[in-house]
Motif scaffolding. Structure first.
Motif, PDB file in Angstrom:
ATOM      1  N   TYR A 206       0.874  -1.172   0.000  1.00 58.54           N
ATOM      2  CA  TYR A 206       0.000   0.000   0.000  1.00 58.54           C
ATOM      3  C   TYR A 206       0.906   1.215   0.000  1.00 58.54           C
ATOM      4  O   TYR A 206       2.028   1.161   0.517  1.00 58.54           O
ATOM      5  CB  TYR A 206      -0.874   0.045   1.259  1.00 58.54           C
ATOM      6  CG  TYR A 206      -2.118  -0.812   1.154  1.00 58.54           C
ATOM      7  CD1 TYR A 206      -3.293  -0.297   0.619  1.00 58.54           C
ATOM      8  CD2 TYR A 206      -2.111  -2.129   1.596  1.00 58.54           C
ATOM      9  CE1 TYR A 206      -4.439  -1.083   0.515  1.00 58.54           C
ATOM     10  CE2 TYR A 206      -3.249  -2.924   1.490  1.00 58.54           C
ATOM     11  CZ  TYR A 206      -4.402  -2.396   0.952  1.00 58.54           C
ATOM     12  OH  TYR A 206      -5.528  -3.172   0.842  1.00 58.54           O
ATOM     13  N   ASP A 207       0.411   2.302  -0.586  1.00 55.30           N
ATOM     14  CA  ASP A 207       1.132   3.577  -0.483  1.00 55.30           C
ATOM     15  C   ASP A 207       0.493   4.383   0.631  1.00 55.30           C
ATOM     16  O   ASP A 207      -0.712   4.261   0.874  1.00 55.30           O
ATOM     17  CB  ASP A 207       0.975   4.395  -1.775  1.00 55.30           C
ATOM     18  CG  ASP A 207       1.804   3.799  -2.901  1.00 55.30           C
ATOM     19  OD1 ASP A 207       2.934   3.367  -2.620  1.00 55.30           O
ATOM     20  OD2 ASP A 207       1.304   3.759  -4.038  1.00 55.30           O
ATOM     21  N   LEU A 208       1.277   5.206   1.289  1.00 53.09           N
ATOM     22  CA  LEU A 208       0.670   6.131   2.252  1.00 53.09           C
ATOM     23  C   LEU A 208       0.210   7.373   1.489  1.00 53.09           C
ATOM     24  O   LEU A 208       0.918   7.884   0.605  1.00 53.09           O
ATOM     25  CB  LEU A 208       1.663   6.531   3.337  1.00 53.09           C
ATOM     26  CG  LEU A 208       2.028   5.468   4.376  1.00 53.09           C
ATOM     27  CD1 LEU A 208       2.779   6.091   5.542  1.00 53.09           C
ATOM     28  CD2 LEU A 208       0.802   4.720   4.905  1.00 53.09           C
ATOM     29  N   SER A 209      -0.986   7.836   1.814  1.00 50.41           N
ATOM     30  CA  SER A 209      -1.514   9.052   1.192  1.00 50.41           C
ATOM     31  C   SER A 209      -0.712  10.244   1.739  1.00 50.41           C
ATOM     32  O   SER A 209       0.056  10.106   2.696  1.00 50.41           O
ATOM     33  CB  SER A 209      -2.986   9.214   1.545  1.00 50.41           C
ATOM     34  OG  SER A 209      -3.095   9.354   2.946  1.00 50.41           O
ATOM     35  N   GLU A 210      -0.928  11.387   1.148  1.00 48.81           N
ATOM     36  CA  GLU A 210      -0.278  12.631   1.584  1.00 48.81           C
ATOM     37  C   GLU A 210      -0.334  12.768   3.122  1.00 48.81           C
ATOM     38  O   GLU A 210       0.655  13.060   3.787  1.00 48.81           O
ATOM     39  CB  GLU A 210      -1.057  13.785   0.921  1.00 48.81           C
ATOM     40  CG  GLU A 210      -0.404  15.141   0.995  1.00 48.81           C
ATOM     41  CD  GLU A 210       0.682  15.298  -0.050  1.00 48.81           C
ATOM     42  OE1 GLU A 210       0.532  14.784  -1.167  1.00 48.81           O
ATOM     43  OE2 GLU A 210       1.701  15.925   0.309  1.00 48.81           O
ATOM     44  N   ARG A 211      -1.527  12.493   3.666  1.00 51.06           N
ATOM     45  CA  ARG A 211      -1.772  12.640   5.100  1.00 51.06           C
ATOM     46  C   ARG A 211      -1.005  11.573   5.900  1.00 51.06           C
ATOM     47  O   ARG A 211      -0.350  11.859   6.903  1.00 51.06           O
ATOM     48  CB  ARG A 211      -3.279  12.494   5.310  1.00 51.06           C
ATOM     49  CG  ARG A 211      -3.786  12.556   6.688  1.00 51.06           C
ATOM     50  CD  ARG A 211      -5.314  12.549   6.602  1.00 51.06           C
ATOM     51  NE  ARG A 211      -5.893  12.484   7.916  1.00 51.06           N
ATOM     52  CZ  ARG A 211      -6.199  11.342   8.528  1.00 51.06           C
ATOM     53  NH1 ARG A 211      -5.989  10.201   7.949  1.00 51.06           N
ATOM     54  NH2 ARG A 211      -6.719  11.377   9.737  1.00 51.06           N
TER      55      ARG A 211
ATOM     56  N   ARG B 298       1.625   9.991   5.016  1.00 49.85           N
ATOM     57  CA  ARG B 298       3.067  10.149   4.856  1.00 49.85           C
ATOM     58  C   ARG B 298       3.692  10.954   5.997  1.00 49.85           C
ATOM     59  O   ARG B 298       4.862  10.784   6.318  1.00 49.85           O
ATOM     60  CB  ARG B 298       3.327  10.871   3.535  1.00 49.85           C
ATOM     61  CG  ARG B 298       4.331  10.184   2.669  1.00 49.85           C
ATOM     62  CD  ARG B 298       4.453  10.872   1.349  1.00 49.85           C
ATOM     63  NE  ARG B 298       3.440  10.412   0.402  1.00 49.85           N
ATOM     64  CZ  ARG B 298       3.223  10.970  -0.776  1.00 49.85           C
ATOM     65  NH1 ARG B 298       3.928  12.012  -1.147  1.00 49.85           N
ATOM     66  NH2 ARG B 298       2.298  10.493  -1.570  1.00 49.85           N
TER      67      ARG B 298
ATOM     68  N   SER C 295       7.909   8.959  -1.767  1.00 46.58           N
ATOM     69  CA  SER C 295       6.669   8.268  -1.383  1.00 46.58           C
ATOM     70  C   SER C 295       6.984   7.310  -0.222  1.00 46.58           C
ATOM     71  O   SER C 295       8.158   7.031   0.062  1.00 46.58           O
ATOM     72  CB  SER C 295       6.120   7.487  -2.580  1.00 46.58           C
ATOM     73  OG  SER C 295       7.062   6.538  -3.015  1.00 46.58           O
TER      74      SER C 295
ATOM     75  N   GLN D  94      -7.933   5.805   5.652  1.00 43.00           N
ATOM     76  CA  GLN D  94      -7.727   6.764   4.553  1.00 43.00           C
ATOM     77  C   GLN D  94      -6.257   7.159   4.366  1.00 43.00           C
ATOM     78  O   GLN D  94      -5.924   7.875   3.426  1.00 43.00           O
ATOM     79  CB  GLN D  94      -8.621   8.014   4.685  1.00 43.00           C
ATOM     80  CG  GLN D  94      -8.343   8.897   5.871  1.00 43.00           C
ATOM     81  CD  GLN D  94      -9.300   8.594   7.023  1.00 43.00           C
ATOM     82  OE1 GLN D  94      -9.604   7.437   7.305  1.00 43.00           O
ATOM     83  NE2 GLN D  94      -9.774   9.627   7.695  1.00 43.00           N
ATOM     84  N   ASP D  95      -5.396   6.667   5.267  1.00 44.15           N
ATOM     85  CA  ASP D  95      -3.958   6.913   5.085  1.00 44.15           C
ATOM     86  C   ASP D  95      -3.337   5.940   4.070  1.00 44.15           C
ATOM     87  O   ASP D  95      -2.198   6.112   3.653  1.00 44.15           O
ATOM     88  CB  ASP D  95      -3.202   6.746   6.417  1.00 44.15           C
ATOM     89  CG  ASP D  95      -3.598   7.807   7.437  1.00 44.15           C
ATOM     90  OD1 ASP D  95      -4.014   8.897   7.013  1.00 44.15           O
ATOM     91  OD2 ASP D  95      -3.497   7.532   8.651  1.00 44.15           O
TER      92      ASP D  95
ATOM     93  N   VAL E  83      -3.434   3.842   0.427  1.00 42.76           N
ATOM     94  CA  VAL E  83      -4.021   3.663  -0.909  1.00 42.76           C
ATOM     95  C   VAL E  83      -3.324   2.463  -1.566  1.00 42.76           C
ATOM     96  O   VAL E  83      -2.117   2.271  -1.377  1.00 42.76           O
ATOM     97  CB  VAL E  83      -3.874   4.927  -1.797  1.00 42.76           C
ATOM     98  CG1 VAL E  83      -4.879   5.992  -1.429  1.00 42.76           C
ATOM     99  CG2 VAL E  83      -2.471   5.499  -1.757  1.00 42.76           C
TER     100      VAL E  83
END
Ligand SMILES: Cc1cc2nc3c(=O)[nH]c(=O)nc-3n(C[C@H](O)[C@H](O)[C@H](O)COP(=O)(O)OP(=O)(O)OC[C@H]3O[C@@H](n4cnc5c(N)ncnc54)[C@H](O)[C@@H]3O)c2cc1C
Length: 400
Positions: free
Chosen positions: A231-236, A238, A267, A340-341, A343
């Motif tokens: 999973y990637d961490l969203s802007e928030r 991160r 990222s 929501q953190d 994606v």
């Protein structure tokens, strides 16, 4: 028919490092590297976590431990010399439960035995100084771990290899499908025509066992593909991770456990899990290859492995399809992490070499027979260790 002194099969980081080291030692020789994909580093090398491993976990004296230590230092020097972006940012390995403390101590003692520079045991205060959102009882601080883009490293190896001699070539989109052997030469059959070579070096990653068999070399293992999803961490999200955060490695499990990794592009990824895949080079959750599946499932070693690791395997499967379960594991390290953190991100497939009695082969495995060398098992940290592995390959093939 074009003739070379050395033919290297596989344009991943191991094959490319071998090409470079060999060319440096034998600038007079004609060396060809064959890669079946249109681009280099398409498989394991282009799908890994991008971590320059310290060598904390590997059994002292093993090929992995010695090659990781040597390869890491050489890689960092190489990156500095050739301007490849990297960051020796360090990592923490964090125990979040009391039961994990003995395993943490084992890893620490192992790290000391492997002479990993600067490792230190730290408490909750120092943990939150290094990673403010991480909560743990105790951790190991490993300052010499770093991050890099291994695809960029592999491509640089290839570029330098070609610069050494006009006789050196990288032939992309050329799948080696068979070999015809004679007294002093091997003929390589590829979809781009036939070539001849005196010495052959095979670094086929996920295909290494098949290539060996075609060359009439018994690999003694079967390669199984184990997909790792990230999973990637969203802007928030991160903002909650600075560098690299790992759970404690449980020796009962075959992988390191999902971790947080800052990538060199800024990222942050979390993962990878490890699930058996029905296609060796399949990056999607439902990818399927009949050939790969039949081959894997008709092998006794696969079933012995499944029988022993069924609980681990089922857990990993569940997590592959459930974000909630994936998140709950990550939350052990960063309790404030929310759905929501995260994606959905990319996947990679590891080549796992399994013996007929179902044992996973831990260490690097290289076999020479006649004038062929086969790299049969080059799991993590083979990207970190690639220059050291290449040194070993060169030593073993120079006299052939
Ligand atoms: C998810 C994941 C995370 C990882 N994380 C790390 C990490 O952070 N740090 C680290 O050091 N290591 C890591 N590793 C391990 C590391 O990526 C591998 O050990 C390393 O890339 C192996 O390189 P290779 O050249 O042997 O294999 P590959 O990169 O797979 O290359 C093999 C090449 O051979 C080619 N090939 C195969 N058959 C043929 C044929 N018949 N003809 C021509 N070409 C052929 C393939 O197309 C491929 O390009 C990770 C691996 C994975 C999968």
């Amino acid at each position: 028919v074009r003739t070379f002194d050395y033919a290297i099969i596989g344009g991943g980081i191991v094959g490319l490092a071998a090409a470079l080291k060999l060319a440096q030692k034998r600038p007079d020789a004609a060396i060809a590297l064959f890669e079946k994909e249109p681009e280099l580093a398409t498989h394991q090398t282009g799908h890994n976590s991008g971590v320059i491993h310290s060598g904390l976990y590997y059994k002292p004296g093993s090929e992995r431990a010695t090659h990781c230590a040597r390869g890491r230092r050489e890689l960092v020097e190489f990156a500095k010399t050739h301007g490849i972006t990297h960051d020796i940012c360090g990592k923490i390995v964090v125990a979040t439960q009391k039961e994990e403390l003995p395993f943490l101590e084992n890893s620490f003692q192992n790290g000391l035995a492997n002479n990993i520079e600067g490792i230190e045991k730290i408490g909750p205060e120092k943990i939150s100084e290094i990673e403010p959102h991480c909560e743990g009882l105790e951790a190991i601080w490993v300052p010499c771990t770093g991050i890099i883009n291994f695809r960029a490293v592999a491509e640089k190896f290839g570029e330098l290899f070609k610069e050494i001699s006009e006789k050196n070539e990288i032939i992309k989109g050329a799948e080696v499908t068979d070999f015809i052997k004679s007294e002093d030469k091997t003929e390589l059959i590829t979809n781009k025509g036939k070539y001849q070579t005196r010495v052959m070096i095979c670094c086929g990653g996920l295909e290494s066992d098949r290539i060996a068999r075609k060359d009439e070399v018994e690999p003694g293992v079967k390669i199984l593909g184990f997909r790792g999803d990230y999973y990637d961490l969203s802007e928030r999200g991160r903002r909650k991770v600075r560098n690299l955060i790992y759970p404690v490695a449980n020796p009962a499990f075959p992988v390191l456990g999902v971790h947080f990794t800052r990538m060199i592009d800024g990222s942050v990824e979390c993962g990878p899990n490890a699930v058996f895949t029905f296609k060796r080079e399949g990056y999607g959750k439902i990818d399927f290859s009949l050939k790969d599946t039949v081959e894997s499932l008709s092998y006794g070693g696969t079933w012995k492995l499944f029988k022993r690791e069924w609980k681990f395997g089922l857990d990993e499967y569940a997590r592959a399809f459930s974000k909630r379960l994936f998140l709950s594991r990550l939350r052990k390290l960063i309790p404030s992490l929310e759905s929501q953190d995260l994606v959905p991100g990319r996947s990679g497939v590891r080549a796992l070499a399994v013996s007929s009695n179902g044992e996973m082969v831990d260490d690097f495995k290289i076999k020479t027979q006649g004038r062929s060398l086969h790299v049969l098992n080059a799991p993590s940290p083979a990207a970190t260790a690639s220059l050291a592995i290449a040194e070993t390959i060169t030593k073993k093939t120079l006299h052939l």
